[in-house]
Structures are given as structure tokens and as C-alpha cells.
Scaffold this motif. Structure first.
Motif, short mmCIF file in Angstrom:
data_model
loop_
_atom_site.label_atom_id
_atom_site.label_comp_id
_atom_site.label_asym_id
_atom_site.label_seq_id
_atom_site.Cartn_x
_atom_site.Cartn_y
_atom_site.Cartn_z
N LYS A 61 -0.82 7.44 12.78
CA LYS A 61 0.42 8.55 12.81
C LYS A 61 -0.08 9.69 12.21
O LYS A 61 0.47 10.96 12.62
CB LYS A 61 1.66 7.96 12.40
CG LYS A 61 2.18 6.68 12.74
CD LYS A 61 2.75 6.92 14.17
CE LYS A 61 3.27 5.44 15.00
NZ LYS A 61 3.57 5.55 16.13
N VAL A 62 -0.80 9.60 11.40
CA VAL A 62 -1.41 11.20 10.72
C VAL A 62 -2.68 10.97 10.50
O VAL A 62 -3.23 9.86 10.34
CB VAL A 62 -0.37 11.42 9.32
CG1 VAL A 62 0.99 11.80 9.69
CG2 VAL A 62 -0.74 10.04 8.34
N ASN A 63 -3.44 12.09 10.06
CA ASN A 63 -4.86 11.79 9.33
C ASN A 63 -4.94 12.54 8.12
O ASN A 63 -3.78 12.91 7.20
CB ASN A 63 -5.72 12.87 10.40
CG ASN A 63 -5.08 14.42 10.08
OD1 ASN A 63 -4.92 14.75 9.06
ND2 ASN A 63 -5.34 15.16 11.35
N ARG A 64 -5.97 12.31 7.42
CA ARG A 64 -6.11 12.44 5.80
C ARG A 64 -5.79 13.85 5.54
O ARG A 64 -5.37 14.18 4.42
CB ARG A 64 -7.74 12.14 5.45
CG ARG A 64 -7.90 10.66 5.41
CD ARG A 64 -9.42 10.41 5.00
NE ARG A 64 -9.77 9.01 5.42
CZ ARG A 64 -9.42 7.97 4.52
NH1 ARG A 64 -8.75 8.22 3.40
NH2 ARG A 64 -9.87 6.64 4.82
N ARG B 6 0.82 -1.33 -0.06
CA ARG B 6 -0.09 0.21 0.03
C ARG B 6 0.98 1.29 0.13
O ARG B 6 2.20 1.16 0.25
CB ARG B 6 -1.03 -0.02 1.26
CG ARG B 6 -1.66 -1.32 1.26
CD ARG B 6 -3.14 -0.93 1.97
NE ARG B 6 -3.98 -2.06 2.21
CZ ARG B 6 -5.34 -1.78 2.41
NH1 ARG B 6 -5.75 -0.77 2.51
NH2 ARG B 6 -6.03 -2.71 2.14
N THR B 7 0.26 2.46 -0.18
CA THR B 7 1.05 3.76 -0.35
C THR B 7 1.53 3.98 1.17
O THR B 7 0.86 3.74 1.96
CB THR B 7 0.11 4.67 -0.97
OG1 THR B 7 -0.81 5.08 -0.02
CG2 THR B 7 -0.18 4.55 -2.29
N ILE B 8 2.50 4.81 1.42
CA ILE B 8 2.87 5.19 2.49
C ILE B 8 1.96 5.86 3.36
O ILE B 8 1.91 5.92 4.41
CB ILE B 8 4.40 5.95 2.32
CG1 ILE B 8 5.53 5.19 1.97
CG2 ILE B 8 4.71 6.63 3.50
CD1 ILE B 8 5.77 4.10 3.24
N GLY B 9 1.29 7.08 2.47
CA GLY B 9 0.49 7.81 3.21
C GLY B 9 -0.80 7.03 3.73
O GLY B 9 -1.20 7.21 4.99
N ARG B 10 -1.43 5.91 3.04
CA ARG B 10 -2.44 5.16 3.66
C ARG B 10 -1.87 4.33 4.65
O ARG B 10 -2.88 4.07 5.91
CB ARG B 10 -2.77 4.20 2.73
CG ARG B 10 -3.99 3.26 2.77
CD ARG B 10 -4.60 2.86 1.42
NE ARG B 10 -5.87 1.81 1.66
CZ ARG B 10 -7.10 2.51 1.96
NH1 ARG B 10 -7.40 3.82 1.76
NH2 ARG B 10 -8.01 1.58 2.08
N ILE B 11 -0.62 3.78 4.96
CA ILE B 11 -0.15 3.10 6.00
C ILE B 11 0.04 3.82 7.08
O ILE B 11 -0.43 3.44 8.22
CB ILE B 11 1.18 2.32 5.54
CG1 ILE B 11 0.97 1.41 4.48
CG2 ILE B 11 1.89 1.80 6.76
CD1 ILE B 11 2.38 1.12 3.79
#
Length: 585
Positions: free
Chosen positions: A28-31, A17-22
């Protein structure tokens, strides 16, 4: 209570999966933060993970975990588990600290060791561990801080087993001792049991890592009737180490063969192989040579530390005037430059340093070697394979059709190779090669002995460089020394010749393992082919006459260069006498 469960949350749902989605899934982060980072990425380019770090939304440790999860690795929190002491023992202290790994779990049925590492792209370390331990390896990811903290916890400094301790322990190992004297009667199942035994792996790994740490060039495993010798060669001198038990001879030889992809069933013929490792970030090549003897297989490992080799002419020991001379010689448009000296005198390193100086996108360089010792970017290197019919001569013929500017021939061994090297020079190429002679003027006699015509030598040869390696005095324990009259006489020196000069020796310290020496320095003799020397070669002058003419033209002998290195405090009177005696006889 010991437990070895990995930290909660398998990485498998994240794989690919993409790093952002992971990072969103990991909490660790939100959308909104990811979309902001994507907008920055579109404007400025760059990896999304690094942009999120720059924006202050995640830490580098978070990104490493996410990258590992993307590759299918499971995260592990080393701070909340206790590794079984038996699992810790599977990885020696030195190996754990060298590769920065923590063993977490071991599955005996599948022979799989789970290890925690800090960098998800440290594939080389995992490959090395797989080779050295002979196990399947499952990789887990932990933070760098956790690795550092747990190395101190499980592998405290000074707690590692020494070679002599491990040898003593193995001496009492009844499971291995039962194979003593079995020799040829061992079947393949028993041999595999020996090769896969953890004590044998631990001993070999400790020997290799210690040899690399101590800058050994060779490791010798030598079977005799009643003993099994282990020796390291450091700075050209062999040192005997604590000998392993005699009954481990076949196990060690077979284990090395497995690591080098050789045939463990073949014990009657010599075999050669190669093992590639990366130790402490340096690429290390181990050249393996197995030789059947009366009492078993003798194994020699040549250690080629490709990260530490000094491929620079100003680092091999050339004096400033000699350096200027070689710089002029190697920039000639054509001709042959030969480096002579005994095996292990540094000829290959010096020639590589010459090639490295010439290595430029505008110059095509081809080498033909047996074997290729160091890989150099930008240079096309060919390894001789006599069994397949690829000899020096055959490779050289093909080289001439490859449009080269510079050619290196590993060694001029016969008339055919010499003739093709000469042909290459005559057609406008610069050729480097090696010969085995005691000094520079003797190279002419050697070439004539091979059958080379004198007029071809005079038409193509530009210079002969003779070389030796003398041990450097250890800088940590260097002290002034007054040589005896006997030592001076050995170099044909009188006390008045050395009046006002200071001599040095090394006392011996931890840095040099008590030897007084650390590293080696080249001693050189350069004979340039002047018109006078070319006329002498054409008229059949003897080696002695050629030497006299070269000396008149400014050549410094090996002995003279050795004396200058000695007066500079680089080496000792003993080393100069030892390394230059043969050339003066």
C-alpha cells in the motif's frame, strides 16, 4: 459454485508488527512514504495510520485491513466468494443487520463460525455473537462497502424470518419434538443437545432482538400444562406473542441459563443472573430471573437499555414548577428525600436523574441498590448481596466511613435501614431512598409503621415524591377525541369542567404497533415538609389531615398532575384514570 475461502494472504506474518511495516508488506505504501509520515509524526504527534491517510498515501479501508492484520485477523474479499446458503442460515437476518456481520464459513467439528466485520475493534459484537449463537467465532476483516453490499445480497430487506414463521417451522421439528414430556428424565447429554440446537438459538435470538427493537421492558417465558406462553411488556402493558411449541420450554430455559452463566442442572430452585449485550451501539443488560413452577421453569428477562435511559430531570415528565422545586430540594446540604410508588413506576429512574444532576467532581455520591440497574460514571455503586451478608443496613454503615456527600439507599425496607438513613442525614448527608406507598402523605404512616420515631421524621425528612407512569400518546397517530360522560365521571369531571378543552387519543399505527401509545411520562405528587406539616407529624395527625395541609401548601395530587398532562395532550383520559385511581381511593 459456493466457496468460502478467505482472500489470499494470511495476516499471521503481520501480527504484532508496526503499521508502517505491515502497509509496506501489503504493497500500500513504500519506505519513503512511511519515513515521511514518521517525520510528520515526530513533529506533530498522532497515529501513523491517520497521518498516512492525511498525506493521501492510503485510504481508511487500507488502514482498517492493516490494523486487523496487526491483531492477527485475516482479510477477506467478500466480492469474490459465494457463502454457502447453509452458513448464511446460521445467522438470522436481524442479527446480521444489527451487528453488521457476514458469516463466511462454518466448521462443524470445532463449532467455529468465521464472520466478516468492517471494524477490527468491534470486540463487543463478536462477544455478543458468541453468546447468542453459542459458537466459537473467528473474525475476518472486510471493507465497510463490502459488508453493506453483501448484507443486501445475503440478507435482503423484508427477507428475514418472522417470529410466527419460525415458531410454525419449529412446531414440525421432529428432532426437538421427541423431547416433549421428558422433563426430569432428561440426562445432561440430552439437555446439552437441546441447548446447542440451532433452531432453539435462532428462536431465542429473534425473540430478544425483536423485544429490544420494540422497546420491551420485560420478556416472559411461561410454561403451563398444555401450552408455553411468550409475552412482552411494552410501556407497562403485557402483550401476548406467538407462543413457541410446549416442548421447547426446557430448551429455552436452559439456553438462557447458559447465556447467563447459571446452573442448567439445577431445576428445583430459583436462580438469578445477568446477560450483557451491545445492540445497535447501545449497551443492553438482561436481568434473568428463573422460577421453578408446577409445569417447568418460568423465565423473565428484564431489559435494561442503558443507552436510552433518560437520566435527566427535564425528561422524566416533571412540569416546570415541579422541576424547580425538586432542583431546590436536591441542592439542600442534608436531609432525606423519599420517592414512593408501586413497582415499575419509575422511582429508580427519577432518583438516578437527581443523582445525575448532582454528579460533579466536587461531590462524592454512593449508592446501595438491589440490584444496580444502570451504571453511572463518577458514582460509586454497591449491589446488595443478602446471601453474603451485605444488606442495605450493613452497606449503609460502611458508607458513613467513606466520606460521602450524597447517599442513595435503594429501598427503606425495615427499621434498621430507616434508622441508619436518618443517622446519615443527621450527620450532614443528603439521602435519597424509596418506599412503597400509594401517595406522598401515606409515607409518614409507613415510616411510623416500621417503628421510626415521629421526632426523627420531622428532624430529617425534606420531601416525599409520589410517582406513576402513564403511557404517552403516539405522536404519529395522535388525533382529537371526545370523551364519554362515563369516562369523565370516572375522573369526577362534569362536561362543564372540561368545556373548551381538547382531548386526544392515538389511532394506532406502525410506529406504535397499533397500540396508540409510544413511551411513558411520569406523573408526580410532591409533599414538602413545612413547619406546619412537621408539627402535625409530631402530634400524630392522620394521613388525611396531612394531605389537606400539603394541598393548602401548594401540593398537586397525582390526579391533578395527570389531568394537566391529559389537557396538554401528552396522555389519555383512560391512562390518567388507570394510573391515579388507587391514589384517590
Amino acid at each position: 459454485m459456493a466457496a468460502t475461502a478467505p482472500a489470499p494472504g494470511s495476516s499471521k506474518p503481520y501480527k504484532g508488527r508496526t503499521i508502517g511495516r505491515i502497509l509496506i508488506k501489503m504493497g500500500k505504501v513504500n519506505r519513503t512514504q512511511v519515513h515521511e509520515a514518521l517525520a510528520v509524526q515526530q513533529a506533530k504527534r498522532g497515529p501513523l495510520g491517520q497521518i498516512l491517510i492525511d498525506l493521501g498515501y492510503i485510504k481508511e479501508a487500507d488502514l482498517k485491513i492493516a490494523l486487523a492484520a496487526q491483531m492477527g485477523m485475516d482479510p477477506v474479499n467478500l466480492d469474490v466468494i459465494d457463502v454457502n446458503p447453509e452458513t448464511v442460515k446460521l445467522v438470522p437476518n436481524q442479527m446480521a443487520n444489527t451487528y453488521r456481520i457476514i458469516p463466511v464459513d462454518y466448521e462443524k467439528e470445532s463449532n467455529t463460525l468465521s464472520v466478516a466485520i468492517a471494524s477490527p475493534d468491534n470486540f463487543q459484537a463478536i462477544d455478543d455473537i458468541r453468546k447468542l449463537l453459542g459458537m466459537n467465532v473467528k473474525t475476518l476483516i472486510a471493507t465497510d462497502d463490502q459488508i453493506t453490499k453483501n448484507l443486501t445480497r445475503y440478507y435482503p430487506e423484508g427477507a428475514g424470518q418472522s417470529l410466527s414463521d419460525l415458531v410454525d417451522e419449529l412446531g414440525g421439528n421432529t428432532d426437538l419434538a421427541k423431547f416433549e414430556g421428558r422433563g426430569e428424565s432428561l440426562d445432561m447429554a440430552e439437555l446439552k443437545e437441546l441447548v446447542d440446537s440451532n433452531p432453539v438459538k435462532q428462536l431465542l435470538n429473534l425473540v430478544l432482538l425483536q423485544a429490544i427493537r420494540e422497546r420491551s421492558s420485560d420478556v416472559h417465558f411461561e410454561p403451563f400444562d398444555t401450552e408455553y406462553k411468550l409475552r412482552y411488556r411494552v410501556d407497562g402493558v403485557l402483550y401476548e406473542m406467538t407462543p413457541p411449541p410446549r416442548f421447547l420450554a426446557m430448551a429455552i430455559a436452559s439456553r438462557i441459563k447458559v447465556m447467563a452463566n447459571l446452573d442448567i442442572a439445577e431445576r428445583r430452585l430459583p436462580q438469578d443472573g445477568r446477560i450483557s449485550l451491545t445492540v445497535g451501539g447501545n449497551p443492553i443488560d438482561l436481568r434473568v430471573a428463573v422460577l421453578p413452577t408446577m409445569f417447568g421453569e418460568s423465565v423473565v428477562l428484564r431489559i435494561l437499555d442503558r443507552g436510552n435511559v433518560a437520566l435527566s430531570l427535564d425528561k422524566v415528565g416533571l412540569r416546570s414548577d415541579d422541576l424547580d422545586l425538586i432542583d431546590k430540594l436536591i441542592n439542600r446540604p442534608h436531609g432525606i428525600i423519599v420517592n414512593t410508588g408501586p413497582t415499575g413506576s419509575g422511582k429508580t429512574t427519577t432518583l438516578y436523574a437527581c443523582l445525575n444532576k448532582l454528579n460533579d467532581p466536587t461531590v462524592k455520591i454512593l449508592t446501595c441498590e438491589d440490584p444496580v440497574e444502570y451504571d453511572i460514571d463518577g458514582i460509586i455503586q454497591v449491589q446488595v448481596n443478602v446471601d453474603a451478608g451485605l444488606t442495605f443496613a450493613r452497606a449503609l454503615r460502611s458508607f458513613l466511613r467513606q466520606d460521602p456527600d450524597v447517599i442513595l439507599v435503594g429501598e427503606i425496607r425495615d427499621l434498621e435501614t430507616a434508622q441508619i438513613a436518618i443517622q446519615a442525614s443527621l450527620t450532614g448527608h443528603l439521602v435519597f431512598s424509596t418506599l412503597h406507598t400509594n401517595d406522598a402523605p401515606s409515607a409518614v404512616a409507613r415510616l411510623l409503621d416500621l417503628g421510626v420515631e415521629p421526632f426523627l421524621i420531622t428532624a430529617t425528612f425534606e420531601a416525599v415524591i409520589a410517582q406513576r407512569l402513564a403511557r404517552r400518546i403516539c405522536k404519529q397517530c395522535k388525533k382529537p377525541h371526545q370523551p364519554t360522560e362515563e369516562q369523565l365521571m370516572e375522573l369526577q369531571l362534569r362536561p362543564e369542567d372540561v368545556a373548551g378543552k381538547t382531548f386526544y387519543v392515538g389511532e394506532g399505527c406502525d410506529a406504535c404497533n397499533g397500540t396508540g401509545y409510544r413511551g411513558r411520562v411520569g406523573i408526580f405528587e410532591i409533599m414538602v415538609f413545612t413547619d406546619e406539616i412537621r408539627d402535625m407529624v409530631m402530634n400524630g395527625a392522620s394521613t388525611g389531615v396531612l394531605r389537606e395541609a400539603a394541598l393548602k401548601n401548594g401540593m398537586r395530587t397525582l390526579r391533578e398532575n395527570g389531568l394537566l398532562a391529559m389537557y396538554d395532550g401528552v396522555t389519555t383520559i383512560t391512562e390518567v384514570a388507570k394510573e391515579t385511581l388507587a391514589a384517590e381511593i
